[in-house]
Design a protein around this motif. Sequence first.
Motif, PDB file in Angstrom:
ATOM      1  N   LYS A 148      29.649  36.045  28.685  1.00 18.18           N
ATOM      2  CA  LYS A 148      30.555  36.245  29.802  1.00 18.18           C
ATOM      3  C   LYS A 148      30.218  37.539  30.554  1.00 18.18           C
ATOM      4  N   CYS A 175      25.615  33.381  40.296  1.00 16.53           N
ATOM      5  CA  CYS A 175      26.706  34.264  40.718  1.00 16.53           C
ATOM      6  C   CYS A 175      26.236  35.217  41.815  1.00 16.53           C
ATOM      7  N   CYS A 232      27.781  39.132  39.577  1.00 16.92           N
ATOM      8  CA  CYS A 232      28.668  39.321  40.742  1.00 16.92           C
ATOM      9  C   CYS A 232      28.613  40.744  41.271  1.00 16.92           C
ATOM     10  N   TYR A 277      35.657  43.820  38.873  1.00 17.40           N
ATOM     11  CA  TYR A 277      35.507  42.471  39.424  1.00 17.40           C
ATOM     12  C   TYR A 277      36.856  41.911  39.849  1.00 17.40           C
ATOM     13  N   SER A 278      36.849  41.196  40.969  1.00 17.57           N
ATOM     14  CA  SER A 278      38.098  40.598  41.458  1.00 17.57           C
ATOM     15  C   SER A 278      38.328  39.274  40.726  1.00 17.57           C
ATOM     16  N   ARG A 279      39.521  38.728  40.941  1.00 14.63           N
ATOM     17  CA  ARG A 279      39.830  37.448  40.304  1.00 14.63           C
ATOM     18  C   ARG A 279      38.879  36.359  40.810  1.00 14.63           C
ATOM     19  N   ALA A 280      38.557  36.408  42.099  1.00 15.31           N
ATOM     20  CA  ALA A 280      37.664  35.395  42.663  1.00 15.31           C
ATOM     21  C   ALA A 280      36.288  35.453  41.998  1.00 15.31           C
ATOM     22  N   GLU A 281      35.824  36.673  41.711  1.00  9.81           N
ATOM     23  CA  GLU A 281      34.509  36.800  41.082  1.00  9.81           C
ATOM     24  C   GLU A 281      34.535  36.298  39.641  1.00  9.81           C
ATOM     25  N   LYS A 282      35.645  36.553  38.940  1.00  7.32           N
ATOM     26  CA  LYS A 282      35.754  36.041  37.571  1.00  7.32           C
ATOM     27  C   LYS A 282      35.769  34.522  37.574  1.00  7.32           C
ATOM     28  N   LYS A 283      36.432  33.961  38.605  1.00  8.40           N
ATOM     29  CA  LYS A 283      36.489  32.510  38.721  1.00  8.40           C
ATOM     30  C   LYS A 283      35.087  31.958  38.998  1.00  8.40           C
ATOM     31  N   CYS A 292      30.477  43.205  44.815  1.00 12.09           N
ATOM     32  CA  CYS A 292      31.547  44.190  44.647  1.00 12.09           C
ATOM     33  C   CYS A 292      31.516  45.296  45.691  1.00 12.09           C
ATOM     34  N   LEU A 320      28.972  37.597  34.444  1.00 12.38           N
ATOM     35  CA  LEU A 320      29.801  38.347  35.383  1.00 12.38           C
ATOM     36  C   LEU A 320      29.001  39.448  36.083  1.00 12.38           C
TER      37      LEU A 320
END
Lengths: 234, 279
Positions: A88, A148, A95, A105-111, A99, A92
């Motif tokens: 993970k 990503c 991404c 990391y934002s929620r969108a990037e985690k998604k 940034c 991540l």
Amino acid sequence: MALISVEGLATGYESRLLKDDISFTVEEGSYLCIVGENGSGKTTLMKTLLNLIEPVSGQIRMNGLTHKEIGYLPQQTDVQRDFPASVKEIVLSGCQGRCGMRPFYSRAEKKLAADNMERMGITELKDKCYRELSGGQQQRVLLARALCAAKKVLLLDEPVTGLDPRAAMEMYEVISGLNREGMTIIMISHDIEAALKYATHILHMGSNIFFGTREEYVNSDTGRFFLREGGVQA
Amino acid sequence: MINTLIEYLRFPFVRYAIIVGVLIALCSALLGVTLVLKRFSFIGDGLSHVAFGAMAIAGVLNISNEMLLVLPVTVVSAVLLLKTGNNTRIKGDAAIAMISVGALAFGYLLMNIFSTSSNLSGDVCSTLFGSTSILTLTTREVVLCAVLSIASIIIFILFYNRIFAVTFDESFAKAAGLNTEGINLLIAVIIAVIIVLAMNLVGSLLISALVIFPALSAMRIFKSFKKVTISSAVLSVVCALSGILVSILAGTPTGSTIVAADVVCFALCCAAGVLRGKI
Ligand SMILES: Nc1ncnc2c1ncn2[C@@H]1O[C@H](COP(=O)(O)OP(=O)(O)OP(=O)(O)O)[C@@H](O)[C@H]1O
Ligand SMILES: [Mg+2]
């Protein structure tokens, strides 16, 4: 205007010349396959495009494209023994370019990372240690990371190495799906059949360098010779 | 025994010293993970010797606040070492060995020739192995240490994701448009600061232990970067705290006691790692 245009580029290491007079253009939304024998300088070219090594001479121009919009899958990643990193965390980290100055990391990037892990079929491995995965699993992790990072362009250096035949097929489908969605693809491959099936353009690295559309390649001398050697019916 | 401790803790100054010790242990452990993984541990070692040399020069020049000289010298050397280390590995190693041994020799030489103190070997010993007690820090040193270590911790947290990216795969990070040179520089500067700070706590010869042991211990047990970072911070704080308390109670030298605690902790973590592998 082409997304990437390369003119009279010479590549090499520490100004020791390896290959010169490389010229080609990559249009937005195209699918370029780079083929050629081992040691012909494909990886070197890709690293030069990414600015990881300095060009010996010549020019690389990018139009409306920054490095932060490029996803990259290296041919080899030498990760040290014992490096503690979960799948993970690695995915991540792809991404990062999105940034900017933001530290987390934002929620969108985690998604996005989660979606790409799903796409590569590694969701169950997400908390595993990278070093303890098989070679093919590691390759998928790095692919998910590249996905990503890729906003506009995806550079892949032999993406299917180490994948089983089914995974390789799936991989090609994923890449060509992305390409249909508008992603520009530059891929190094020894799999000439797949190259001819999916690519719009071919760059052949050899004693003479060929660049053109797939049709032009199939009908060129270089292409015919290389395909015959590879036993491919065009 | 508890009574002695409570008596000591009544002095605000003792409490501050403990807080500073814990902060230094915390930030050296945080950066330690990156240092170990980036194979930079040798830089930490080299820098501590440079700091020793600078300290000796500061003593000779009779600079009242040694930090003003030691800190910039160490930061500059960190940047230089990183640059040489990046270009060619082997030459980098040799450069570090040269600089660190040279600084050590010069430092001792200077101290020997120009020293006005009657207790020279005591001075040298405390620079190398840390003061016999952390309680000899002046108020100004305590404040400086606290401010710098808190700043390092904040910077580490803000740059955590970028530091991970650069540590795990530098060429990918660079290809993705990350300013890897900048991040490496930042890491080098923070390491230099931490080393100078840690010199007060454990002395220049034992700094590497403070930086490396918690990270190695945590890596025995955990497999993700975040867990390793957090647990090495926790382990380091626990070891530093118990080391300081023991040294106050038993009158042992602070630095060596803390490092001894780190070694014991490493042994325990190795055992735990082996047991975990068996299950
Ligand atoms: N770091 C390096 N320093 C110096 N020379 C190098 C370096 N990496 C590769 N080379 C040389 O550059 C040449 C081209 O290497 P490159 O990796 O670009 O080949 P390639 O086309 O990607 O081959 P393959 O199909 O095996 O991946 C080789 O002859 C190799 O010896
Ligand atoms: Mg290659």
